[in-house]
Enzyme design. Sequence first.
Site, mmCIF file in Angstrom:
data_model
loop_
_atom_site.group_PDB
_atom_site.id
_atom_site.type_symbol
_atom_site.label_atom_id
_atom_site.label_comp_id
_atom_site.label_asym_id
_atom_site.label_seq_id
_atom_site.Cartn_x
_atom_site.Cartn_y
_atom_site.Cartn_z
ATOM 1 N N ASP A 96 0.843 -1.204 0.000
ATOM 2 C CA ASP A 96 0.000 0.000 0.000
ATOM 3 C C ASP A 96 0.875 1.250 0.000
ATOM 4 O OD1 ASP A 96 -0.758 0.306 3.592
ATOM 5 O OD2 ASP A 96 1.020 -0.463 2.557
ATOM 6 N N ASP B 244 6.822 1.088 1.910
ATOM 7 C CA ASP B 244 6.608 0.088 0.849
ATOM 8 C C ASP B 244 7.510 0.418 -0.337
ATOM 9 O OD1 ASP B 244 3.876 0.846 2.200
ATOM 10 O OD2 ASP B 244 3.576 -1.203 1.519
ATOM 11 N N ASN C 115 -2.511 2.492 3.542
ATOM 12 C CA ASN C 115 -1.991 3.838 3.835
ATOM 13 C C ASN C 115 -2.856 4.922 3.194
ATOM 14 O OD1 ASN C 115 0.320 3.295 5.405
ATOM 15 N ND2 ASN C 115 1.432 2.643 3.578
ATOM 16 N N THR D 110 3.171 -6.049 2.349
ATOM 17 C CA THR D 110 3.643 -4.997 3.259
ATOM 18 C C THR D 110 2.539 -3.986 3.567
ATOM 19 O OG1 THR D 110 4.485 -3.755 1.354
ATOM 20 C CG2 THR D 110 6.063 -5.172 2.543
ATOM 21 N N PHE E 55 -0.751 -1.030 12.463
ATOM 22 C CA PHE E 55 -1.661 -0.527 11.427
ATOM 23 C C PHE E 55 -2.104 -1.616 10.447
ATOM 24 C CE2 PHE E 55 -3.669 2.635 8.860
ATOM 25 C CZ PHE E 55 -3.446 2.275 7.539
ATOM 26 N N ASN E 56 -1.176 -2.330 9.826
ATOM 27 C CA ASN E 56 -1.538 -3.301 8.783
ATOM 28 C C ASN E 56 -2.504 -4.357 9.307
ATOM 29 O OD1 ASN E 56 0.021 -2.080 6.828
ATOM 30 N ND2 ASN E 56 1.776 -3.444 7.099
ATOM 31 N N HIS F 277 9.714 0.251 8.080
ATOM 32 C CA HIS F 277 9.066 -1.020 8.450
ATOM 33 C C HIS F 277 9.146 -2.071 7.332
ATOM 34 C CE1 HIS F 277 7.190 1.101 11.852
ATOM 35 N NE2 HIS F 277 6.800 2.040 11.000
ATOM 36 N N ASP F 278 8.625 -1.719 6.158
ATOM 37 C CA ASP F 278 8.398 -2.726 5.109
ATOM 38 C C ASP F 278 9.688 -3.314 4.549
ATOM 39 O OD1 ASP F 278 5.577 -0.799 3.881
ATOM 40 O OD2 ASP F 278 5.694 -2.337 5.436
#
Length: 314
Positions: free
Chosen positions: A11, A16, A40, A124, A165-166, A238-239
């Site tokens: 996203d 990402d 996102n 991701t 979040f994800n 993060h991703d």
Amino acid sequence: MKKIPVILDGDPGHDDAIAWVLANSRQELVILAVTTVGGNQTLAKTTYNAGRVMSLIGLDVPRAAGRAKPLLCDLIVAPGVHGVTGLDGPGLPEPARDIVEEEAVELMARLLETSDEPIVLVPTGPLTNIASLLLLRPDLKEKIKHIYMMGGGITKGNWTAAAEFNILVDPEAADIVFRSGLPITMAGLDVTEKALVHPEDIERIRSVGNEIARIVAGWLEFFYQFHQPLGYEGAPVHDAVAIVAIVRPDLLTMCEMYVEVELIGEYTRGATVGDIYGYLGRKPNVTCIMDIDREAFIDLLVESVASYGEVTLG
Ligand code: RIB
Ligand code: CA
């Protein structure tokens, strides 16, 4: 070296995008397709952003739009983190190609069905597309080699106190994936909030001097703007840790754990509840990443952006 076939599902989203820059620069991987999901930002925006990133890095593979909203609940978007576009910051080229006619799950199913070897999935964003694939085509599970995902957090959340979040965007989808029996490596907040790119690292990336370096540095600066006031010493990419788990697992500390997703907690919906001490005696279903060699991670990012020649924006 035998290349690993992967499908990138996300996203974009600044992190990402950086994960995809890294993936696209690695000789170990062959990217078969990019699929997008609402997260996102809205699906239209994440799909457009995916096309722009692919155009920038010269990734000429099918791009398919996936699920616009979670399986059962309403979509949550994150304009405060990634901006109104979902990828605010540096200017980017327009998508070089239109999306394919197939919806993301159809594209993933076709690639899995026709591949002569199992494929790695790298979600991701929210897990809506992956869960939908498993629901629609359970027969294809045997063609999924491994799921390397960014999401969750055993010791923390980032959208609520309990949930990342994800996972929070689509807890039911995450529950389906975590119960699938497929090999899953989870890059949760426990490790991704240690994958920090400090301001001096951003300058080091920028100093590589090509267009990719300038844009990645711009994405990192934008991403850090949200995190700095919260006390972060750098931008948590993060991703990208999901990609590191495939190509450089030696940089990571991982443990096997039984993890389940909270679906009904008033305060804890979307939490990934890890049985750290094995109280339940259940067979672990997740390889959980808990730490990263941050310095080596930065070196990996620098090496990645340096691997791109001078890119002229399309
Ligand atoms: O919690 C971090 C995750 O949520 C990352 O994947 C980021 O891109 C957002 O999707
Ligand atoms: Ca993401």
